[in-house]
Design a protein around this motif. Structure first.
Motif, PDB file in Angstrom:
ATOM      1  N   ILE A 158       0.831  -1.084   0.077  1.00 32.86           N
ATOM      2  CA  ILE A 158       0.226  -0.052   0.064  1.00 32.86           C
ATOM      3  C   ILE A 158       0.943   1.264  -0.159  1.00 32.86           C
ATOM      4  CG2 ILE A 158      -1.617   1.358   1.281  1.00 32.86           C
ATOM      5  CD1 ILE A 158      -2.748  -1.026   2.331  1.00 32.86           C
ATOM      6  N   ARG A 191       5.303   5.117   2.189  1.00 33.59           N
ATOM      7  CA  ARG A 191       5.014   6.186   1.257  1.00 33.59           C
ATOM      8  C   ARG A 191       5.838   7.316   1.405  1.00 33.59           C
ATOM      9  NH1 ARG A 191       3.667  11.484   2.035  1.00 33.59           N
ATOM     10  NH2 ARG A 191       2.562  12.241   0.176  1.00 33.59           N
ATOM     11  N   LYS A 222       2.590   7.649  -6.510  1.00 36.15           N
ATOM     12  CA  LYS A 222       1.837   8.517  -7.145  1.00 36.15           C
ATOM     13  C   LYS A 222       1.251   9.668  -5.824  1.00 36.15           C
ATOM     14  CE  LYS A 222       1.390   7.267 -11.411  1.00 36.15           C
ATOM     15  NZ  LYS A 222       1.989   8.162 -12.664  1.00 36.15           N
ATOM     16  N   THR A 242      -1.614  12.542  -4.909  1.00 34.68           N
ATOM     17  CA  THR A 242      -2.821  12.299  -5.739  1.00 34.68           C
ATOM     18  C   THR A 242      -4.006  11.738  -5.085  1.00 34.68           C
ATOM     19  OG1 THR A 242      -2.374   9.797  -6.252  1.00 34.68           O
ATOM     20  CG2 THR A 242      -1.507  11.647  -7.791  1.00 34.68           C
ATOM     21  N   LEU A 243      -5.212  11.329  -5.524  1.00 37.14           N
ATOM     22  CA  LEU A 243      -6.213  10.975  -4.898  1.00 37.14           C
ATOM     23  C   LEU A 243      -5.975   9.670  -4.022  1.00 37.14           C
ATOM     24  CD1 LEU A 243      -9.373  11.679  -4.188  1.00 37.14           C
ATOM     25  CD2 LEU A 243      -9.921  10.228  -6.343  1.00 37.14           C
ATOM     26  N   ARG A 244      -5.181   8.924  -4.529  1.00 37.06           N
ATOM     27  CA  ARG A 244      -5.230   7.665  -4.076  1.00 37.06           C
ATOM     28  C   ARG A 244      -4.186   7.748  -2.884  1.00 37.06           C
ATOM     29  NH1 ARG A 244      -1.943   4.005  -8.481  1.00 37.06           N
ATOM     30  NH2 ARG A 244       0.136   4.992  -8.039  1.00 37.06           N
ATOM     31  N   ASP A 245      -3.393   8.660  -2.946  1.00 38.62           N
ATOM     32  CA  ASP A 245      -2.365   8.813  -1.795  1.00 38.62           C
ATOM     33  C   ASP A 245      -3.056   9.629  -0.710  1.00 38.62           C
ATOM     34  OD1 ASP A 245       0.013   9.457  -0.394  1.00 38.62           O
ATOM     35  OD2 ASP A 245       0.102  11.522  -1.065  1.00 38.62           O
ATOM     36  N   ARG A 246      -3.687  10.403  -0.889  1.00 34.34           N
ATOM     37  CA  ARG A 246      -4.741  11.170   0.107  1.00 34.34           C
ATOM     38  C   ARG A 246      -5.723  10.133   0.728  1.00 34.34           C
ATOM     39  NH1 ARG A 246      -5.141  15.153  -3.966  1.00 34.34           N
ATOM     40  NH2 ARG A 246      -3.516  17.016  -3.774  1.00 34.34           N
ATOM     41  N   GLY A 247      -6.303   9.291   0.063  1.00 35.99           N
ATOM     42  CA  GLY A 247      -7.170   8.371   0.438  1.00 35.99           C
ATOM     43  C   GLY A 247      -6.323   7.320   1.545  1.00 35.99           C
ATOM     44  N   LEU A 248      -5.082   6.816   1.126  1.00 38.21           N
ATOM     45  CA  LEU A 248      -4.424   6.244   2.096  1.00 38.21           C
ATOM     46  C   LEU A 248      -4.039   6.810   3.343  1.00 38.21           C
ATOM     47  CD1 LEU A 248      -2.129   3.865   2.862  1.00 38.21           C
ATOM     48  CD2 LEU A 248      -0.466   5.355   1.821  1.00 38.21           C
ATOM     49  N   PHE A 292       2.387   1.791  -3.267  1.00 40.51           N
ATOM     50  CA  PHE A 292       1.080   2.102  -4.477  1.00 40.51           C
ATOM     51  C   PHE A 292       1.009   3.471  -4.272  1.00 40.51           C
ATOM     52  CE2 PHE A 292      -3.136   2.458  -5.288  1.00 40.51           C
ATOM     53  CZ  PHE A 292      -3.285   2.203  -6.576  1.00 40.51           C
ATOM     54  N   ALA A 293       0.989   4.148  -2.768  1.00 41.76           N
ATOM     55  CA  ALA A 293       0.797   5.461  -2.594  1.00 41.76           C
ATOM     56  C   ALA A 293       1.654   6.535  -3.139  1.00 41.76           C
ATOM     57  CB  ALA A 293       0.166   5.760  -1.295  1.00 41.76           C
TER      58      ALA A 293
END
Length: 309
Positions: free
Chosen positions: A117, A196, A124, A127-133, A120-121
């Motif tokens: 995870i 991350r 990028k 980004t949106l997936r990073d903020r979600g993490l 993955f974050a």
């Protein structure tokens, strides 16, 4: 390398003695008399209590008791439980394998899911997936483990019926999935965030730009150059986290009725069974010290620039 390992092994001796002595003194300072508690509310002859204390060595000064404990420990004797009269080593041999399975299950989940995870974050960042993490891991860090355990037990066991609410005495691997996930949740959040951050920082490093300019394949750039440097702080955390998982299983094992080390320590603390608590803590300290040494040795594998004199 050999001199470094020998020096680290020598450094472990005062750490081991200091840790076990601290726990030993804390158990000695607890209020109440474990020998007197065996009789409950019944009237017992003080001479019988004094004789039992003498047989167990509890009438000796604290330093003498600790010295006897160390001498017996190096002979494989962890002492005797007062209430049951069983050897503490026998109690540990029953409880420790269960906690080891639970901790290894949780540790594997932390390593695989947390690092994946985080990578993955981190690839990028912002980004949106990073903020979600970041939001997800912040929630895991904020929620206490006992709350998360009770919610998970209520939802997956009582409402959905996917698992049993309590783990059986045999503690098979299948029944440990839910408690191991709860136990790993906090560590997973830290590992994901740490991975991350490390990946995002190393992506901006000069050696990464050089690797891209040389035309190296993307898989080699990420898998070799990026990951070997990014995992150094993660490995440091994981080395100390293994001991934390063993010690932190008290709450999780209590919620899911896992008859492991945490469950045993909690019961021993209530009955003031000092020999049981000290014996289990001793094993955890040894595991923690060995894991710390292995982490230091792994640094040279991850980063060839690191060499030990």
């Amino acid at each position: 390398m050999g001199r470094y390992v020998a020096r680290r092994l020598l450094q472990m001796i005062p750490v081991f003695i200091g840790s076990t002595l601290l726990v030993f003194c804390m158990m000695y300072a607890l209020p109440g008399d474990p020998v007197r508690a065996l009789a409950g509310e019944q009237t017992v002859d003080p001479a019988q209590i004094a004789a039992l204390k003498k047989d167990l060595g509890l009438d000796l000064p604290l330093w003498h008791q600790y010295w006897n404990y160390l001498v017996n420990l190096f002979q494989g004797d962890f002492g005797t439980q007062i209430a049951s009269g069983r050897p503490v080593s026998e109690i540990i041999s029953e409880a420790f394998p269960i906690t080891i399975r639970l901790a290894l299950f949780a540790f594997t989940f932390v390593v695989v899911a947390g690092i994946s995870i985080g990578i993955f974050a981190g690839l990028k960042a912002d980004t949106l997936r990073d903020r979600g993490l970041l939001i997800l891991t912040l929630l895991l860090i904020s929620v206490p483990s006992f709350v998360l355990g009770l919610v998970a037990q209520s939802f997956f066991a009582h409402q959905l019926g996917w698992v049993d609410p309590n783990v059986s005495d045999a503690a098979p691997w299948g029944e440990l999935i839910l408690p191991a996930t709860v136990l790993a949740s906090l560590s997973l959040a830290y590992v994901a965030r740490l991975t991350r951050t490390s990946v995002a920082e190393n992506l901006r490093s000069d050696y990464m730009r050089t690797a891209v300019a040389k035309g190296l394949p993307k898989r080699r750039i990420i898998g070799v150059h990026l990951m070997r440097n990014s995992l150094i702080p993660v490995v440091t955390f994981l080395g100390t986290d293994l001991g934390a998982l063993l010690g932190g299983a008290v709450v999780t094992e209590g919620i899911f009725n896992v008859k492991g080390v945490g469950y045993t320590v909690f019961g021993a603390l209530k009955s003031r069974e000092g020999s049981t608590v000290v014996g289990i803590v001793t094993l955890i300290v040894v595991i923690y010290l060995v894991a710390s040494l292995l982490v230091d040795l792994l640094y040279a594998v991850l980063d060839p620039r690191i060499r030990y004199a």
